[in-house]
Design a protein around this motif. Structure first.
Motif, PDB file in Angstrom:
ATOM      1  N   VAL A 126       1.507   2.799  -6.122  1.00  0.00           N
ATOM      2  CA  VAL A 126       0.500   2.968  -7.161  1.00  0.00           C
ATOM      3  C   VAL A 126      -0.354   4.192  -6.863  1.00  0.00           C
ATOM      4  CG1 VAL A 126      -1.518   1.931  -8.290  1.00  0.00           C
ATOM      5  CG2 VAL A 126       0.458   0.506  -7.710  1.00  0.00           C
ATOM      6  N   ASN A 127      -0.707   4.372  -5.566  1.00  0.00           N
ATOM      7  CA  ASN A 127      -1.499   5.527  -5.133  1.00  0.00           C
ATOM      8  C   ASN A 127      -0.927   6.080  -3.833  1.00  0.00           C
ATOM      9  OD1 ASN A 127      -3.892   5.448  -7.058  1.00  0.00           O
ATOM     10  ND2 ASN A 127      -3.986   3.370  -6.214  1.00  0.00           N
ATOM     11  N   GLN A 376     -11.548   0.672  -3.065  1.00  0.00           N
ATOM     12  CA  GLN A 376     -10.928   1.977  -2.854  1.00  0.00           C
ATOM     13  C   GLN A 376      -9.447   1.885  -3.206  1.00  0.00           C
ATOM     14  OE1 GLN A 376     -11.535   1.344   1.672  1.00  0.00           O
ATOM     15  NE2 GLN A 376      -9.851   2.783   1.564  1.00  0.00           N
ATOM     16  N   ASN A 377      -8.861   2.995  -3.572  1.00  0.00           N
ATOM     17  CA  ASN A 377      -7.438   2.996  -3.908  1.00  0.00           C
ATOM     18  C   ASN A 377      -6.595   2.687  -2.682  1.00  0.00           C
ATOM     19  OD1 ASN A 377      -7.916   3.659  -6.578  1.00  0.00           O
ATOM     20  ND2 ASN A 377      -7.559   5.850  -6.295  1.00  0.00           N
ATOM     21  N   TRP A 381      -2.809  -1.038  -4.936  1.00  0.00           N
ATOM     22  CA  TRP A 381      -3.873  -1.435  -5.856  1.00  0.00           C
ATOM     23  C   TRP A 381      -4.781  -0.261  -6.195  1.00  0.00           C
ATOM     24  CZ3 TRP A 381      -4.767  -5.611  -1.734  1.00  0.00           C
ATOM     25  CH2 TRP A 381      -3.911  -6.702  -1.952  1.00  0.00           C
ATOM     26  N   ASN A 382      -5.402  -0.353  -7.350  1.00  0.00           N
ATOM     27  CA  ASN A 382      -6.401   0.630  -7.762  1.00  0.00           C
ATOM     28  C   ASN A 382      -7.807   0.096  -7.511  1.00  0.00           C
ATOM     29  OD1 ASN A 382      -5.065   2.962  -8.773  1.00  0.00           O
ATOM     30  ND2 ASN A 382      -4.461   1.821 -10.609  1.00  0.00           N
ATOM     31  N   SER A 383      -8.709   1.003  -7.210  1.00  0.00           N
ATOM     32  CA  SER A 383     -10.111   0.629  -7.104  1.00  0.00           C
ATOM     33  C   SER A 383     -10.583  -0.003  -8.409  1.00  0.00           C
ATOM     34  CB  SER A 383     -10.949   1.877  -6.795  1.00  0.00           C
ATOM     35  OG  SER A 383     -12.321   1.582  -6.823  1.00  0.00           O
ATOM     36  N   GLU A 385      -9.922  -3.217  -9.285  1.00  0.00           N
ATOM     37  CA  GLU A 385      -9.159  -4.423  -9.615  1.00  0.00           C
ATOM     38  C   GLU A 385      -9.767  -5.655  -8.948  1.00  0.00           C
ATOM     39  OE1 GLU A 385      -5.088  -3.785  -8.567  1.00  0.00           O
ATOM     40  OE2 GLU A 385      -4.915  -1.989  -9.800  1.00  0.00           O
ATOM     41  N   ASN A 651       1.109   2.821 -14.898  1.00  0.00           N
ATOM     42  CA  ASN A 651       1.430   2.801 -13.484  1.00  0.00           C
ATOM     43  C   ASN A 651       1.026   1.486 -12.834  1.00  0.00           C
ATOM     44  OD1 ASN A 651       2.524   5.358 -13.417  1.00  0.00           O
ATOM     45  ND2 ASN A 651       0.543   6.342 -13.075  1.00  0.00           N
ATOM     46  N   VAL A 652       0.078   0.775 -13.438  1.00  0.00           N
ATOM     47  CA  VAL A 652      -0.388  -0.496 -12.904  1.00  0.00           C
ATOM     48  C   VAL A 652      -0.114  -1.579 -13.937  1.00  0.00           C
ATOM     49  CG1 VAL A 652      -2.313  -1.710 -11.864  1.00  0.00           C
ATOM     50  CG2 VAL A 652      -2.203   0.774 -11.709  1.00  0.00           C
ATOM     51  N   PRO A 656      -6.592  -5.265 -14.216  1.00  0.00           N
ATOM     52  CA  PRO A 656      -7.288  -5.343 -12.937  1.00  0.00           C
ATOM     53  C   PRO A 656      -8.359  -6.415 -12.884  1.00  0.00           C
ATOM     54  CG  PRO A 656      -7.986  -3.401 -14.160  1.00  0.00           C
ATOM     55  CD  PRO A 656      -6.811  -3.972 -14.894  1.00  0.00           C
TER      56      PRO A 656
END
Length: 687
Positions: A126-127, A376-377, A381-383, A385, A651-652, A656
């Motif tokens: 994801v990142n 944080q990314n 996972w994305n920040s 979520e 992308n996710v 979240p």
């Protein structure tokens, strides 16, 4: 339950279908060449899909070490068992020597945590980041299967060592291996008499052990990890040129290579252990919920109004002390979040953090992972979520089909076949409280102790008395205020600015609050909190007559005059406190009632009250006022409502703010069955 992968049962059906189709094509060779070509294309597509399914059915399962339920021991206690110590050291040596391309090598398992930012166990990206979810309620539970994965991979190499034993002694070595688990380093407890706070087993460059094939002296695998070869994916220079991990980098002149300064590591721990001990003790004795003590994040569902501290924040300080803030990179491997897992001390440190988690759970069985935000990314996972106890702890799977662990699965360490001395079968809240008091409570037998150089070390404290107060220097700041880690150091009186490295062992040092960060995250406003306990040091001042008593009136006047602090970031750079983004320091206090029994804790009465006059007018001395929502509102793709899933093209592929939408989310209940050494069923537990 919503598994993230299709069942592997479809694979045999596809393969059978493939062979049937292949036979059909072979029996019709007289057909037109164009038709034959089309059939071959279809066969190719089927074969490709079958291969993909086979790959998906081949995840690396995290099981821990199978067999006898056994304890993880403190490293100094493990060393007392000569056979297990030899197997551990020889196994670590063999483990570290594995090809760095092997997914079960030391290098690749260490790399899960941070760099080199590549996938592991087929986890989609994801990142561009590591997989460790720091500064969130996932911090404690995520590291539990991570340690188990390390433990089982190490055990494979230990078993290979056992297999070299002559037949006459193989049973002996196998018995030693069966109950071997990775050790922990209890950095908060007083070391044995005459020993430093950092065990020599971690500091010595060589080690001698007697294993299955005889006595050997070898390079100590706990001293460093040797890269073979160094990688350009470790953050660039100088890490791409260092052949080993380094702690507190130093060299005598420009012609020398950088090397570890374990002497400074030990000296700094000697000066800071009592402060760290007090932080750990305060976290155990306060009635706080899981989110408040597990993460240093402050904000939605987090933040500790009592101790203003967390086990994650104390964990940060060990990283900063062991890694150091010197050298061409501004610090050693442990000093940077994304490189720290390559240093062998990381695993000893994190096993202790997991032990603190397990002990705290026995005392507080009714609070656990709730809804919490990723701050944080990460790779997965994305920040922003939202996660909870049923969120998949990626990349760790329970089986080879890709079923991820959740925090519920590993709520008990026995699910991964280990325990700690304090959490063995029959452990209760009372027994663990008694152990905490013995290990970390104020020491009534010590006043001052001296090291070999005759230098006074911190006052060890005294038992709590009626009428006492607790005093804390609370620290609020931004996790990624700079492009790397940094440290807040507190003193009673002034210190010389000539050599900031001397601050860590200054005789008037009260303690430190380290902030573990990484490059590439500068000026990211993730608010965190920690603290530096003042009480034990103030008790010492009363004992020497420098302070009349511990009443708030006397302490307030004394601290107003004497309390100072400094901020030191990576590269040994001093930063004025009022120039540190988000930094706020304040002194807080509350009355304390002594414990009524050896298996009970002291009681902090009421809530902490800020003594604003102590820090008023000093740099960064304004108390912190928490914003309504420091992390903001979880973001959504344009045109998507908060209650709808993400578009499949995103992308996710999940919302979240709804943990249930994430692939791999699984509500489960586990049953643990206990057996004796002969495999006979004893009893079972359900959760």
């Amino acid at each position: 339950m919503a598994p993230s992968r299709r069942s592997g049962a479809i694979l045999p059906m596809l393969v059978a279908f493939f062979f049937f189709l292949n036979a059909a094509v072979a029996s019709h060779e007289h057909l037109h060449q164009k038709r034959e070509h089309l059939n071959l294309e279809r066969l190719s597509a089927i074969e490709e899909k079958a291969g993909l399914l086979e790959k998906r059915a081949n995840y690396i399962a995290t099981t821990g070490i199978k067999g006898t339920l056994s304890p993880r021991l403190e490293i100094r206690n493990l060393k007392k068992n000569a056979d297990q110590w030899a197997l551990y050291i020889l196994g670590m040596q063999k483990f570290q020597a594995m090809s760095q391309s092997d997914p079960l090598s030391y290098y690749q398992i260490a790399g899960i945590h941070g760099r080199p930012f590549v996938t592991w166990n087929q986890l989609p990206q994801v990142n561009s980041a590591g997989m460790c979810p720091h500064v969130s309620t996932m911090f404690w539970p995520w590291h539990r299967p991570y340690l188990a994965m390390f433990e089982q991979a190490l055990f494979t190499q230990v078993q290979a060592i056992v297999n070299t034993a002559p037949s006459s002694t193989k049973a002996r070595w196998q018995n030693a291996a069966n109950t071997l688990r990775i050790p922990y380093w209890d950095w908060a407890a007083a070391p044995p008499s005459g020993e430093g706070d950092v065990p020599t087993a971690i500091r010595d460059q060589t080690v001698t052990v007697t294993g299955p094939t005889g006595t050997k002296t070898l390079s100590n695998p706990l001293y460093q990890y040797t890269f073979h070869p160094p990688s350009n994916d470790l953050g660039g220079s100088p890490f791409n040129t260092w052949t080993t991990t380094i702690r507190r980098p130093y060299r005598d002149n420009d012609q020398q290579a950088w090397r570890s300064n374990n002497g400074d590591f030990n000296a700094i721990m000697n000066s800071n252990r009592v402060s760290l001990r007090d932080r750990v003790y305060n976290l155990f004795i306060n009635n706080a919920n899981f989110a408040q003590v597990s993460t240093e994040a402050t904000g939605t569902n987090t933040g500790n109004a009592n101790s203003h501290d967390s086990f994650e924040s104390t964990h940060d300080s060990i990283h900063v002390i062991s890694g150091g803030d010197t050298g061409p990179a501004g610090g050693g491997d442990m000093y940077y979040l994304d490189l720290s897992a390559f240093d062998p001390v990381f695993w000893l440190h994190h096993a202790n953090v997991d032990r603190q988690f397990a002990m705290w759970q026995v005392i507080n069985p009714n609070t656990y992972v709730g809804n919490g935000i990723i701050t944080q990314n990460n790779w997965q996972w994305n920040s922003g979520e939202m996660k909870n106890a049923y969120t998949p702890l990626k990349p760790f799977t329970k089986d080879t089909k890709g079923t991820y662990f959740t925090s519920m699965d590993i709520r008990k360490t026995t699910a991964l076949n280990y325990y700690y001395p304090e959490t063995k079968s029959g452990a209760s809240a009372s027994s663990v409280k008694s152990a905490v008091n013995t290990l970390y409570g104020p020491n009534s037998k010590s006043t001052f102790k001296r090291d070999v150089a005759g230098r006074s070390l911190p006052y060890e404290g005294r038992p709590i008395r009626q009428g006492d107060h607790e005093y804390l220097l609370t620290v609020n700041c931004h996790k990624f205020a700079f492009d790397g880690s940094y440290t807040i150091l507190a003193f009673l009186g002034n210190v010389s600015d000539a050599n900031p490295q001397d601050w860590y062992t200054a005789p008037n040092l009260v303690g430190i609050n380290g902030v573990l960060a990484m490059k590439g995250m500068g000026n990211s406003t993730v608010p965190i909190e920690g603290c530096i306990p003042l009480t034990t040091t103030l008790q010492g001042k009363v004992a020497t007559g420098e302070l009349d008593d511990l009443s708030p009136y006397k302490v307030s006047a004394y601290l107003k005059q004497q309390l100072t602090w400094r901020v030191l970031r990576y590269g040994n750079v001093v930063v004025p406190a009022d120039e540190v983004p988000g930094l706020h320091l304040a002194v807080s206090t509350c009355p304390v009632e002594p414990a009524k029994a050896a298996d009970e804790f002291p009681t902090w009465v009421g809530t902490m009250q800020i003594m604003a006059n102590v820090t008023a007018g000093k740099p960064a001395g304004q108390p912190w006022t928490p914003p309504a929502n420091p992390y903001g509102t979880p973001s959504y793709p344009s045109g998507v409502s908060p209650n709808a899933p993400y578009p499949t093209s995103s992308n996710v592929p999940w919302n979240p703010s709804v943990p249930e939408d994430e692939p791999g989310y699984c509500v489960s209940h586990q049953t643990i069955e206990y057996v004796d050494s002969d495999g006979k069923f004893l009893y079972k537990e359900m959760s």
